[in-house]
Design a protein around this motif. Structure first.
Motif, PDB file in Angstrom:
ATOM      1  N   SER A 161       0.821  -1.321  -0.023  1.00 56.06           N
ATOM      2  CA  SER A 161      -0.059   0.032  -0.052  1.00 56.06           C
ATOM      3  C   SER A 161       1.069   1.325  -0.295  1.00 56.06           C
ATOM      4  CB  SER A 161      -0.844   0.029   1.135  1.00 56.06           C
ATOM      5  OG  SER A 161      -0.167   0.013   2.356  1.00 56.06           O
ATOM      6  N   PHE A 162       0.426   2.296  -0.104  1.00 56.26           N
ATOM      7  CA  PHE A 162       1.162   3.635  -0.457  1.00 56.26           C
ATOM      8  C   PHE A 162      -0.149   4.809   0.236  1.00 56.26           C
ATOM      9  CE2 PHE A 162       2.937   1.219  -3.563  1.00 56.26           C
ATOM     10  CZ  PHE A 162       4.292   1.567  -3.284  1.00 56.26           C
ATOM     11  N   PHE A 163       0.532   5.659   0.769  1.00 55.35           N
ATOM     12  CA  PHE A 163      -0.098   6.828   1.490  1.00 55.35           C
ATOM     13  C   PHE A 163       0.132   7.918   1.081  1.00 55.35           C
ATOM     14  CE2 PHE A 163      -0.521   3.117   4.384  1.00 55.35           C
ATOM     15  CZ  PHE A 163      -1.845   3.317   4.792  1.00 55.35           C
ATOM     16  N   MET A 164      -0.630   8.931   0.448  1.00 51.91           N
ATOM     17  CA  MET A 164      -0.265  10.356   0.000  1.00 51.91           C
ATOM     18  C   MET A 164      -0.552  11.240   0.862  1.00 51.91           C
ATOM     19  SD  MET A 164      -1.096  11.519  -4.043  1.00 51.91           S
ATOM     20  CE  MET A 164      -2.904  10.855  -3.932  1.00 51.91           C
ATOM     21  N   THR A 165       0.222  12.158   1.061  1.00 54.02           N
ATOM     22  CA  THR A 165      -0.053  13.541   1.801  1.00 54.02           C
ATOM     23  C   THR A 165       0.228  14.735   0.985  1.00 54.02           C
ATOM     24  OG1 THR A 165       0.906  12.485   3.675  1.00 54.02           O
ATOM     25  CG2 THR A 165       0.557  14.857   3.962  1.00 54.02           C
ATOM     26  N   ILE A 166      -0.926  15.646   0.793  1.00 52.96           N
ATOM     27  CA  ILE A 166      -0.653  16.566  -0.173  1.00 52.96           C
ATOM     28  C   ILE A 166      -0.822  17.942   0.796  1.00 52.96           C
ATOM     29  CG2 ILE A 166      -1.953  17.903  -1.807  1.00 52.96           C
ATOM     30  CD1 ILE A 166      -3.163  15.031  -2.774  1.00 52.96           C
ATOM     31  N   ASP A 167       0.201  18.715   0.413  1.00 53.06           N
ATOM     32  CA  ASP A 167       0.224  20.084   1.370  1.00 53.06           C
ATOM     33  C   ASP A 167       0.133  19.824   2.811  1.00 53.06           C
ATOM     34  OD1 ASP A 167       0.762  21.726  -0.849  1.00 53.06           O
ATOM     35  OD2 ASP A 167      -1.446  22.083  -1.089  1.00 53.06           O
ATOM     36  N   GLY A 168       0.641  18.862   3.438  1.00 46.94           N
ATOM     37  CA  GLY A 168       0.541  18.567   4.757  1.00 46.94           C
ATOM     38  C   GLY A 168      -0.604  17.988   5.467  1.00 46.94           C
ATOM     39  N   GLN A 169      -1.724  17.860   4.553  1.00 51.02           N
ATOM     40  CA  GLN A 169      -2.834  17.300   4.972  1.00 51.02           C
ATOM     41  C   GLN A 169      -2.740  15.794   5.269  1.00 51.02           C
ATOM     42  OE1 GLN A 169      -6.599  19.124   3.190  1.00 51.02           O
ATOM     43  NE2 GLN A 169      -4.882  19.429   1.458  1.00 51.02           N
ATOM     44  N   GLY A 170      -3.840  15.246   6.132  1.00 58.05           N
ATOM     45  CA  GLY A 170      -3.778  13.753   6.374  1.00 58.05           C
ATOM     46  C   GLY A 170      -3.426  12.741   5.190  1.00 58.05           C
ATOM     47  N   ALA A 171      -2.905  11.936   5.526  1.00 57.22           N
ATOM     48  CA  ALA A 171      -2.504  10.989   4.671  1.00 57.22           C
ATOM     49  C   ALA A 171      -3.651  10.082   4.262  1.00 57.22           C
ATOM     50  CB  ALA A 171      -1.322   9.987   5.087  1.00 57.22           C
ATOM     51  N   GLY A 172      -3.775   9.869   2.964  1.00 60.38           N
ATOM     52  CA  GLY A 172      -4.774   9.095   2.428  1.00 60.38           C
ATOM     53  C   GLY A 172      -4.057   7.868   1.747  1.00 60.38           C
ATOM     54  N   LYS A 173      -4.976   6.849   1.483  1.00 60.41           N
ATOM     55  CA  LYS A 173      -4.331   5.511   0.673  1.00 60.41           C
ATOM     56  C   LYS A 173      -4.346   6.049  -0.986  1.00 60.41           C
ATOM     57  CE  LYS A 173      -5.350   1.510   3.404  1.00 60.41           C
ATOM     58  NZ  LYS A 173      -5.878   0.128   3.282  1.00 60.41           N
ATOM     59  N   ALA A 174      -3.338   5.643  -1.410  1.00 65.60           N
ATOM     60  CA  ALA A 174      -3.247   6.069  -3.002  1.00 65.60           C
ATOM     61  C   ALA A 174      -2.532   4.710  -3.784  1.00 65.60           C
ATOM     62  CB  ALA A 174      -2.366   7.247  -3.222  1.00 65.60           C
ATOM     63  N   LYS A 175      -2.827   4.634  -4.996  1.00 65.99           N
ATOM     64  CA  LYS A 175      -2.044   3.754  -5.919  1.00 65.99           C
ATOM     65  C   LYS A 175      -1.564   4.535  -7.221  1.00 65.99           C
ATOM     66  CE  LYS A 175      -6.098   2.073  -8.557  1.00 65.99           C
ATOM     67  NZ  LYS A 175      -6.790   0.790  -8.874  1.00 65.99           N
ATOM     68  N   ARG A 176      -0.602   4.091  -7.761  1.00 70.24           N
ATOM     69  CA  ARG A 176       0.055   4.463  -8.717  1.00 70.24           C
ATOM     70  C   ARG A 176      -0.822   3.903  -9.941  1.00 70.24           C
ATOM     71  NH1 ARG A 176       5.897   5.391 -10.570  1.00 70.24           N
ATOM     72  NH2 ARG A 176       5.343   6.258 -12.811  1.00 70.24           N
ATOM     73  N   ILE A 177      -1.024   4.733 -10.947  1.00 71.28           N
ATOM     74  CA  ILE A 177      -1.847   4.296 -12.159  1.00 71.28           C
ATOM     75  C   ILE A 177      -1.127   4.835 -13.316  1.00 71.28           C
ATOM     76  CG2 ILE A 177      -4.081   4.356 -10.860  1.00 71.28           C
ATOM     77  CD1 ILE A 177      -4.506   7.250 -12.259  1.00 71.28           C
ATOM     78  N   GLY A 178      -0.013   5.301 -13.252  1.00 70.70           N
ATOM     79  CA  GLY A 178       0.563   5.522 -14.641  1.00 70.70           C
ATOM     80  C   GLY A 178       1.987   6.323 -14.480  1.00 70.70           C
TER      81      GLY A 178
END
Length: 178
Positions: A161-178
Motif C-alpha cells: 500500500s501507499f499513503f499520499m499526503t498533499i500540502d501537509g494534510q492527513g495521509a490517504g491511501k493511494a495507488k500508482r496508475i501511470g
C-alpha cells in the motif's frame, strides 16, 4: 598502455558497473558481473607486468561488454532517478536500484503536483512533476484542494500500500496508475 589517470578512472568505473550487476532480492549482496570481477582480480597479482597485462585485458573486455550492451553502468543519481520513476509499481526485479541506499530512503518520495483533477467518483487524480500518475483509492475529503505546485509526499505502507499526503494534510491511501 593506460596511464595512471586512465587506470584510476577504470577502477572507479568498476564500482559503478557492479551496481547493475544483478537483480538480487532486497537484502542480498549484489554479485559482481564476471567481466568486472576479472578486473578486480587483477589487483591480486604481485608482478607489475602481469598486473598491467591483466588490467589491459580486463578493461578491453569491459569496453567490449559495454559496447555490446552486455554491461551497463549507472551512477547513484541515475539509479535514484530510475527508482523514483518506478516508485509505486511493484517491480521486484528492480531491487538493485536500492543498492547502497540508507534504510527507508527508498520508501518515500516528495514531489510537486503538475496537475490535479477529480474523477467522476470524487477521487483525486494527481500527476507529479516527473509524469507519474497517482489516484486516491478512497474518496477522502481534503481541507485544501490539491493544485499545480502543491507539495506531495507518498510513503510506502504495508503489504504494497501507499499513503499520499498533499500540502501537509492527513495521509490517504493511494495507488500508482501511470
Amino acid at each position: 598502455m593506460p596511464n595512471a589517470k586512465s587506470f584510476a578512472i577504470i577502477l572507479s568505473l568498476s564500482a559503478a558497473f557492479s551496481a547493475v550487476a544483478s537483480a538480487e532480492p532486497k537484502g542480498k549482496t549484489l554479485a559482481e558481473p564476471a567481466v568486472v570481477q576479472h578486473l578486480l582480480d587483477c589487483r591480486k597479482l604481485a608482478s607489475d607486468t602481469e598486473r598491467l597485462a591483466c588490467y589491459d585485458k580486463a578493461t578491453a573486455a569491459m569496453e567490449s561488454a559495454t559496447a555490446s550492451g552486455d554491461l551497463v553502468s549507472i551512477d547513484r543519481e541515475q539509479r535514484r532517478a530510475a527508482r523514483r520513476q518506478a516508485f509505486g509499481f511493484v517491480l521486484p526485479t528492480l531491487s538493485f536500484l536500492e543498492h547502497g541506499e540508507k534504510e527507508g530512503e527508498a520508501d518515500r518520495i516528495i514531489a510537486t503536483i503538475a496537475e490535479a483533477s477529480q474523477d467522476p467518483y470524487g477521487k483525486w487524480v494527481i500527476k507529479l512533476d516527473d509524469g507519474a500518475l497517482w489516484t486516491q483509492t478512497e474518496p477522502e475529503a481534503l481541507g485544501r484542494r490539491p493544485h499545480k505546485g502543491s507539495s506531495v509526499t507518498i510513503n510506502r505502507g504495508m503489504m504494497g500500500s501507499f499513503f499520499m499526503t498533499i500540502d501537509g494534510q492527513g495521509a490517504g491511501k493511494a495507488k500508482r496508475i501511470g
